[in-house]
Write an enzyme that holds these catalytic residues in place. Structure first.
Site, PDB file in Angstrom:
ATOM      1  N   LYS A 207       0.838  -1.202   0.000  1.00  0.00           N
ATOM      2  CA  LYS A 207       0.000   0.000   0.000  1.00  0.00           C
ATOM      3  C   LYS A 207       0.878   1.259   0.000  1.00  0.00           C
ATOM      4  O   LYS A 207       0.708   2.138  -0.815  1.00  0.00           O
ATOM      5  CB  LYS A 207      -0.916   0.009   1.226  1.00  0.00           C
ATOM      6  CG  LYS A 207      -1.771   1.255   1.330  1.00  0.00           C
ATOM      7  CD  LYS A 207      -2.683   1.233   2.534  1.00  0.00           C
ATOM      8  CE  LYS A 207      -3.447   2.553   2.639  1.00  0.00           C
ATOM      9  NZ  LYS A 207      -4.327   2.607   3.839  1.00  0.00           N
ATOM     10  N   GLU A 213      10.751  -4.584   4.046  1.00  0.00           N
ATOM     11  CA  GLU A 213      10.887  -5.987   3.642  1.00  0.00           C
ATOM     12  C   GLU A 213      10.473  -6.161   2.178  1.00  0.00           C
ATOM     13  O   GLU A 213      11.171  -6.788   1.379  1.00  0.00           O
ATOM     14  CB  GLU A 213      10.032  -6.901   4.518  1.00  0.00           C
ATOM     15  CG  GLU A 213      10.394  -6.888   5.995  1.00  0.00           C
ATOM     16  CD  GLU A 213       9.565  -5.913   6.793  1.00  0.00           C
ATOM     17  OE1 GLU A 213       9.226  -4.826   6.233  1.00  0.00           O
ATOM     18  OE2 GLU A 213       9.255  -6.209   7.950  1.00  0.00           O
ATOM     19  N   GLY A 268      -4.527  -1.475   5.386  1.00  0.00           N
ATOM     20  CA  GLY A 268      -3.734  -2.595   4.871  1.00  0.00           C
ATOM     21  C   GLY A 268      -4.306  -3.939   5.278  1.00  0.00           C
ATOM     22  O   GLY A 268      -4.482  -4.830   4.459  1.00  0.00           O
ATOM     23  N   ARG A 269      -4.708  -4.071   6.558  1.00  0.00           N
ATOM     24  CA  ARG A 269      -5.210  -5.361   7.047  1.00  0.00           C
ATOM     25  C   ARG A 269      -6.652  -5.636   6.642  1.00  0.00           C
ATOM     26  O   ARG A 269      -7.228  -6.649   7.009  1.00  0.00           O
ATOM     27  CB  ARG A 269      -5.036  -5.446   8.553  1.00  0.00           C
ATOM     28  CG  ARG A 269      -5.646  -4.318   9.321  1.00  0.00           C
ATOM     29  CD  ARG A 269      -5.255  -4.391  10.784  1.00  0.00           C
ATOM     30  NE  ARG A 269      -5.673  -3.198  11.521  1.00  0.00           N
ATOM     31  CZ  ARG A 269      -4.958  -2.073  11.584  1.00  0.00           C
ATOM     32  NH1 ARG A 269      -3.788  -2.008  10.961  1.00  0.00           N
ATOM     33  NH2 ARG A 269      -5.392  -1.018  12.249  1.00  0.00           N
ATOM     34  N   GLU A 354      -3.636  -5.899  15.452  1.00  0.00           N
ATOM     35  CA  GLU A 354      -3.148  -4.613  14.935  1.00  0.00           C
ATOM     36  C   GLU A 354      -4.264  -3.570  14.962  1.00  0.00           C
ATOM     37  O   GLU A 354      -4.014  -2.369  14.918  1.00  0.00           O
ATOM     38  CB  GLU A 354      -2.596  -4.767  13.514  1.00  0.00           C
ATOM     39  CG  GLU A 354      -1.748  -3.588  13.061  1.00  0.00           C
ATOM     40  CD  GLU A 354      -0.958  -3.877  11.794  1.00  0.00           C
ATOM     41  OE1 GLU A 354      -1.525  -3.713  10.690  1.00  0.00           O
ATOM     42  OE2 GLU A 354       0.223  -4.264  11.895  1.00  0.00           O
ATOM     43  N   HIS A 385      -3.663 -32.074  20.468  1.00  0.00           N
ATOM     44  CA  HIS A 385      -2.429 -32.785  20.855  1.00  0.00           C
ATOM     45  C   HIS A 385      -1.316 -31.786  21.127  1.00  0.00           C
ATOM     46  O   HIS A 385      -0.138 -32.107  21.038  1.00  0.00           O
ATOM     47  CB  HIS A 385      -2.037 -33.751  19.726  1.00  0.00           C
ATOM     48  CG  HIS A 385      -3.128 -34.703  19.380  1.00  0.00           C
ATOM     49  ND1 HIS A 385      -3.275 -35.933  19.972  1.00  0.00           N
ATOM     50  CD2 HIS A 385      -4.184 -34.567  18.534  1.00  0.00           C
ATOM     51  CE1 HIS A 385      -4.367 -36.526  19.494  1.00  0.00           C
ATOM     52  NE2 HIS A 385      -4.934 -35.720  18.601  1.00  0.00           N
ATOM     53  N   LYS A 513       9.513   0.265  13.013  1.00  0.00           N
ATOM     54  CA  LYS A 513      10.128   0.431  11.688  1.00  0.00           C
ATOM     55  C   LYS A 513      11.249   1.466  11.761  1.00  0.00           C
ATOM     56  O   LYS A 513      12.327   1.290  11.219  1.00  0.00           O
ATOM     57  CB  LYS A 513       9.075   0.890  10.675  1.00  0.00           C
ATOM     58  CG  LYS A 513       8.080  -0.177  10.247  1.00  0.00           C
ATOM     59  CD  LYS A 513       7.085   0.421   9.240  1.00  0.00           C
ATOM     60  CE  LYS A 513       6.070  -0.602   8.779  1.00  0.00           C
ATOM     61  NZ  LYS A 513       5.061  -0.029   7.854  1.00  0.00           N
TER      62      LYS A 513
HETATM   63  O1  F6P Z   1       2.304  -3.886  10.005  1.00  0.00           O
HETATM   64  C1  F6P Z   1       2.329  -2.563   9.628  1.00  0.00           C
HETATM   65  C2  F6P Z   1       1.788  -2.443   8.220  1.00  0.00           C
HETATM   66  O2  F6P Z   1       1.683  -1.099   7.865  1.00  0.00           O
HETATM   67  C3  F6P Z   1       0.431  -3.146   8.075  1.00  0.00           C
HETATM   68  O3  F6P Z   1      -0.638  -2.385   8.538  1.00  0.00           O
HETATM   69  C4  F6P Z   1       0.425  -3.393   6.596  1.00  0.00           C
HETATM   70  O4  F6P Z   1      -0.537  -4.366   6.214  1.00  0.00           O
HETATM   71  C5  F6P Z   1       1.872  -3.883   6.374  1.00  0.00           C
HETATM   72  O5  F6P Z   1       2.644  -3.095   7.286  1.00  0.00           O
HETATM   73  C6  F6P Z   1       2.367  -3.741   4.959  1.00  0.00           C
HETATM   74  O6  F6P Z   1       2.265  -2.399   4.565  1.00  0.00           O
HETATM   75  P1  F6P Z   1       2.340  -2.071   2.975  1.00  0.00           P
HETATM   76  O7  F6P Z   1       1.152  -2.749   2.337  1.00  0.00           O
HETATM   77  O8  F6P Z   1       2.273  -0.572   2.913  1.00  0.00           O
HETATM   78  O9  F6P Z   1       3.621  -2.623   2.462  1.00  0.00           O
END
Ligand code: F6P
Length: 548
Positions: A207, A213, A268-269, A354, A385, A513
């Site tokens: 987003k 990452e 995002g979530r 979150e 289990h 971050k």
């Molecule tokens: O975990 C933090 C966050 O901003 C989430 O809310 C989001 O889904 C994820 O990192 C990835 O963010 P992006 O889609 O901007 O890479």
């Protein structure tokens, strides 16, 4: 805003809790043969049996009163109509608009967003068709066989969970999907070792298009591809982007037609329903992806219109409040008895924790009550289990949702009957427990001596009275899965509203971050040595440098 604990309904619930907290569910089931009928609800091919909760009809009435005194109705209306429910970022949270495909206008800043939503869906459909008709091919003319989604958090967990859950619906002779999320090189290399550059499409799903990452992985993969291309323009045949920041995607080197957009009013979530679901659409086909949307929309309409007493997300949300804020429960288990739903709990770890892992109200006041629970759980029967011993005889109050489909796609022998027998038996055992009298009678029947029985009996008693919800889905289809996901999204919203927090921001993860980029600079020798940092971080960095 009246503080939560000052609401009359809160005090009434506190009094009511004192009255019923020692009553055993055995009593309530014994005295009321209609208990299941009174505490169960069917909606969108989902049956919710909430009769194994530590509640009476009065409890439900008082919980509903809490919802009303918390302004839940107004908040629901604001959620669907584009109100600024993301209070700190002053934004709407309109994941519901993404599945309102056949519905009316939804206004953001006075402008109807539905044409743009439909336009992106149409672009997705065209893209999926191009991949399957061979209109879109790799740099040497071969058809695309593998899709790698590069993303993390909400740009990964939803597509992973849905493609795993709906395997029976994958396109015949369709593309294989892979999900590259961790920046750990082993995750990157594992996937690159299993795909051919000529036939692989990479989706960069982010987003913000700034997540460290995802961008690190995207840059590594771009280099991996470039080493194999004869011309840089060929990159565009192997990369598309899904983002709310088109400019950053173009800076990465992608042409506009390769960029699928979604908007800052989608969290995002909560973005699975947007073009973040492109890997899902490629894997299942666009018709099934739109069925997923339709199922979610069905639950949306139920959530918007059903009276709270018969409103599935509202009831599940209120039950969570009842255990978190009156029974002192700290965690909530989501236990799917369906191996294909093995990533469902993980998806709602982000979705719930979150969203409601907050401790400041919308007014900026520190809360003086518990908020979001720790969400956990694996598939059944495996959990039996692993951690069921603690569920049965541990000291912690834990509520749990047991989820299962009635029909299986794999009617092999009597496996589904065995699975469902376990499913029903566990919620019954957690509710009933086993008394000292029952244990002693059992041991006597086994022929143990009185001395043996005295020694063993205390260890075999189960107090029971452990609350569970049973969620039975007729069959796990794109439509019913869409409804199930929306059910949990709205349950989370109900709880966030009542806890008076903002479920749509995530400032806590921003801090992590920023700290990472500081440490990364120091470790890579690009920044100062973090001399003023704590001794632990300083010594660990030194150790890493000496030993890496
Ligand atoms: O975990 C933090 C966050 O901003 C989430 O809310 C989001 O889904 C994820 O990192 C990835 O963010 P992006 O889609 O901007 O890479």
């Amino acid at each position: 805003m009246t503080r939560l604990r000052q609401l009359p309904a809160w005090q009434n619930l506190q009094d009511h809790y004192e009255q019923i907290c020692n009553t055993h569910l055995r009593e309530w089931f014994a005295e009321d043969p209609l208990r299941f009928k009174k505490f169960s609800l069917k909606q969108s091919s989902i049956l919710l049996d909430y009769s194994k909760n530590r509640i009476t009809e009065e409890t439900r009435t008082l919980l509903v009163a809490l919802a009303k005194q918390s302004g839940l109705r107004e908040h629901i209306d604001a959620l669907f109509s584009g109100g600024l429910v993301n209070t700190t970022e002053q934004r709407p949270a309109l994941h519901t608009a993404l599945r309102n495909v056949g519905g009316g206008p939804v206004l953001v800043d006075g402008k109807d967003v539905m044409p743009a939503v439909r336009q992106q869906l149409a672009k997705m459909r065209t893209f999926v068709d191009d991949i399957y008709t061979g209109n879109w091919r790799g740099y040497n003319g071969q058809a695309i066989t593998d899709v790698v989604n590069i993303g993390i958090g909400g740009s990964d967990l939803g597509p992973v969970m849905v493609t795993e859950a709906l395997k029976p619906y994958r396109m015949p002779r369709g593309v294989k999907v892979h999900f590259m999320s961790n920046v750990d090189g082993s995750h990157v290399v594992d996937i690159l070792n299993h795909v051919q550059p000529e036939t692989t499409l990479f989706i960069i799903a982010s987003k913000s298009f700034t997540t460290q990452e995802s961008l690190s992985n995207a840059l590594t993969v771009r280099r991996w591809m470039q080493d194999r291309l004869s011309h840089p323009d060929q990159l565009a045949q192997h990369f598309v982007a899904v983002t709310a920041d088109r400019d950053k995607a173009m800076e990465f080197g992608l042409p506009e037609e390769n960029i699928f957009e979604f908007w800052d009013w989608v969290g995002g979530r909560y973005s699975l329903w947007s073009a973040v679901g492109l890997s899902v659409a490629l894997y299942l086909g666009m018709d099934n992806f739109e069925e997923l949307l339709a199922g979610a929309h069905e639950m949306d309409e139920h959530f918007r219109q059903a009276p709270f007493e018969e409103n599935m997300p509202v009831l599940m949300g209120l039950l969570g409040i009842w255990y978190s804020n009156f029974f002192g429960s700290q965690t909530h288990a989501i236990l799917p008895y369906d191996q294909h739903l093995h990533r469902f709990s993980a998806y709602f770890q982000q979705g719930d924790m979150e969203s409601n892992g907050k401790s400041v109200t919308r007014d900026g006041e520190a809360v003086d009550y518990t908020t979001g629970p720790i969400i956990w759980g694996e598939t059944g029967t495996n959990g039996q289990h692993a951690y069921f011993q603690l569920l049965h005889q541990g000291t912690r109050p834990i509520s749990a949702d047991f989820i299962a489909p009635v029909k299986t796609y794999y009617p092999i022998n009597d496996h589904q009957t065995i699975l469902i027998a376990n499913f029903f038996a566990q919620t019954r055992a957690l509710m009933m427990g086993k008394t000292q009298t029952e244990v002693r009678a059992e041991l006597q029947a086994e022929g143990l001596s009185e001395a043996e029985i005295d020694r063993l009996a205390p260890h075999k008693v189960l107090e029971g009275n452990r609350p569970t919800n049973t969620v039975l889905i007729d069959k796990l289809t794109p439509r019913s899965l869409g409804s199930l996901i929306a059910l949990y999204e709205h349950k989370i919203f109900v709880q966030g509203t009542i806890w008076q927090i903002n479920p749509f921001d995530q400032w806590g993860v921003e801090f992590g971050k920023r700290t990472t980029s500081e440490v990364l600079k120091a470790l890579s020798g690009e920044g100062e040595e973090m001399k003023d940092s704590d001794a632990s971080t300083r010594e660990l960095m030194a150790y890493y440098r000496e030993n890496s």
